[in-house]
Design an enzyme around this catalytic site. Structure first.
Site, PDB file in Angstrom:
ATOM      1  CG  HIS A  41      -0.241  -0.134   2.522  1.00  0.00           C
ATOM      2  ND1 HIS A  41      -0.898  -0.009   3.722  1.00  0.00           N
ATOM      3  CD2 HIS A  41       1.065  -0.365   2.847  1.00  0.00           C
ATOM      4  CE1 HIS A  41      -0.044  -0.170   4.720  1.00  0.00           C
ATOM      5  NE2 HIS A  41       1.146  -0.391   4.200  1.00  0.00           N
ATOM      6  CG  HIS A  42       4.077   1.900   2.216  1.00  0.00           C
ATOM      7  ND1 HIS A  42       3.349   2.747   3.029  1.00  0.00           N
ATOM      8  CD2 HIS A  42       4.496   0.885   3.015  1.00  0.00           C
ATOM      9  CE1 HIS A  42       3.344   2.263   4.264  1.00  0.00           C
ATOM     10  NE2 HIS A  42       4.026   1.138   4.276  1.00  0.00           N
ATOM     11  CB  ALA A  43       3.402   1.085  -4.693  1.00  0.00           C
TER      12      ALA A  43
END
Length: 227
Positions: A41-43
Site C-alpha cells: 500500500h505504499h506504492a
C-alpha cells in the site's frame, strides 16, 4: 545468478496484484476470498516506496470500478501498522473508493497522506483499545458508504513482536480483529477480499504462522455464514 534473482523478484511483484485482483473477483462471486500476498500500500503511481513497487490494492480497485457494469464502490480497510499512504494518494479524488486506515502515528511514513478516514494510534496500543477503535468506525462506514466490495489489508505488523511495529497486539488480538472485520462485513451482505499486508521478523516460521491468522479467521466466518 543475480539476473535470475531479479527476474524471479519482478515476477513475484507482478503476481501480487494479480492475486489480489483474482481474490476480489472471487469475493464478488462467492462473498469471501483471501490472497496469500498483497498489501503493498505504499506504492504511488510514479514510484515505489516502503518495500512496495506496485500497489495491489489500488490496481484491483481501479480495475473493478472501471468495469462498465455494474458501477461499483469499494471500501479499502487498511489495518497494517503503517498508513497506506500510496493508496490514500491514488484515490484522494475518487468518490467510488473510500480509504480507511488505522495505523501507528509515530511510524513510517513520516509524511502521511490524507485517507478518507485516518485513525492514528499511540505507540504501545494493545488489543482492547485497538479493537475498540476499529469497532467504533467500521459499522457506520459500511452503513453510510455501502460498498459493493471491501478490500481488507490485514497486516500483522501491529503485533508486539514485530520489528517495525510499535504497537502491542497479541496473536489472539490479531485473530479477534480479523474475525470482527470479516464477520461484520459478511453479516452486512458485502463481499470481502483479504490480503496479508506487512509483517517483519527474522523468524520466518513464526511470521508465516502469524500471516495465517487471517486465513483461519476467514475459514471460521466462511463456515458460520454458509458461504
Amino acid at each position: 545468478m543475480k539476473q535470475k534473482c531479479d527476474v524471479m523478484y519482478l515476477s513475484a511483484v507482478r503476481c501480487g496484484p494479480g492475486g489480489t485482483l483474482l481474490a476480489g473477483q472471487i469475493a464478488l462471486q462467492r462473498g469471501l476470498a483471501c490472497s496469500t500476498a498483497g498489501g503493498t500500500h505504499h506504492a504511488f503511481p510514479s514510484h515505489g516506496s516502503g518495500f512496495c513497487l506496485l500497489n495491489d490494492l489500488a490496481v484491483t480497485a481501479k480495475h473493478l470500478i472501471s468495469e462498465p457494469t455494474p458501477k461499483r464502490k469499494i471500501l479499502i480497510v487498511d489495518l497494517d501498522v503503517h498508513q497506506g499512504d500510496g493508496t490514500a494518494f491514488i484515490f484522494k479524488d475518487e468518490p467510488s473508493v473510500f480509504t480507511f486506515s488505522v495505523h501507528c502515528q509515530r511510524n513510517f511514513p513520516l509524511r502521511k497522506q490524507q485517507s478518507d478516514l485516518d485513525v492514528s494510534l499511540e505507540d504501545g496500543t494493545e488489543d482492547r483499545e485497538y479493537l475498540s477503535r476499529v469497532q467504533e468506525h467500521l459499522p457506520w462506514l459500511l452503513e453510510s458508504f455501502r460498498p459493493d466490495l471491501v478490500l481488507y489489508d490485514s497486516g500483522v505488523d501491529p503485533h508486539w513482536d514485530d520489528e517495525l511495529g510499535k504497537l502491542r497486539l497479541t496473536d489472539e488480538g490479531l485473530y479477534r480483529r480479523d474475525l470482527y472485520v470479516l464477520h461484520t462485513v459478511v453479516k452486512s451482505g458485502i463481499p470481502v477480499a483479504t490480503v496479508i499486508g506487512g509483517g517483519y521478523s527474522r523468524d520466518i516460521d513464526r511470521l508465516a504462522r502469524r500471516h495465517s491468522i487471517i486465513h483461519r479467521a476467514a475459514l471460521k466466518v466462511w463456515r458460520e455464514h454458509g458461504l
